[in-house]
Write a protein that holds these residues in place. Structure first.
Motif: not given
Length: 206
Positions: A58-68
């Protein structure tokens, strides 16, 4: 000159102020498609900052979470993943963990070795207890050596073992001396093959 300490606090400081400024810029874009394109570029740059984490689930998922999080959940775009909701109550400090305070008689031996010695004292007399006594005494001697090389003394080990077990376990120092000569030559933390197989041989005889 403006210092970073005078600027607003970064919600995700590991990405740096440059990434945060990109996110702030994305928030100002009125065109949705342009915002979407900008967001994808930012996430791509964020991922390139930590290439060693790309295999993390879920690395990419975490990146989008961090963007939010960096956008304070105000960036109106189509996220490719369901964004993790904002934590209720903020990021308060967790309650301090209780430190396991254990009374250790001799600190250089440590709590685990002391617990093993107590188990040794409870064992019935026999071959297994004798062999475990050798192993425990060997580890005690190693622990003494880690603390002070000059303290690696068989008499000291025998005396401490006697004190620990209230005289119920006695160390055969002559046999222990022969045992430790072998014990010290093998990989640390392991007994010689002859001693590791003792228990198995006894079971086969029975």
């Amino acid at each position: 000159m403006i210092y970073n300490t005078q600027r607003k606090k970064l919600p995700m400081p590991e990405y740096g102020r440059g990434i945060q400024e990109m996110v702030d810029y994305a928030l100002t874009l009125e065109n949705r498609e342009e915002r979407q394109r900008c967001a994808r570029t930012i996430v791509s740059i964020m991922g390139n900052m930590f290439p060693h984490l790309r295999d993390v689930p879920d690395f990419k998922h975490k990146l989008w979470d961090h963007l939010a999080i960096m956008a304070d959940y105000k960036l109106d775009i189509d996220y490719p993943y369901e964004v993790t909701p904002r934590k209720v109550g903020g990021d308060g400090k967790p309650s301090p963990m209780a430190y396991p305070m254990k009374k250790i008689r001799y600190r250089h031996y440590g709590a685990l070795l002391e617990a093993l010695i107590r188990k040794l004292a409870e064992m019935p007399e026999g071959v297994e207890r004798e062999e475990l006594t050798m192993l425990v005494a060997g580890q005690m001697k190693r622990s003494l050596g880690n603390w002070n090389k000059d303290a690696m003394d068989d008499d000291k080990v025998a005396l401490d073992l006697d004190h620990y077990t209230h005289g119920s376990v006695h160390l055969d120092k002559e046999r222990f001396h022969l045992f430790f000569d072998q014990y010290d030559k093998v990989q640390p933390g392991r007994a010689p093959v002859a001693y590791r197989n003792v228990g198995r041989k006894n079971k086969r005889k029975n």
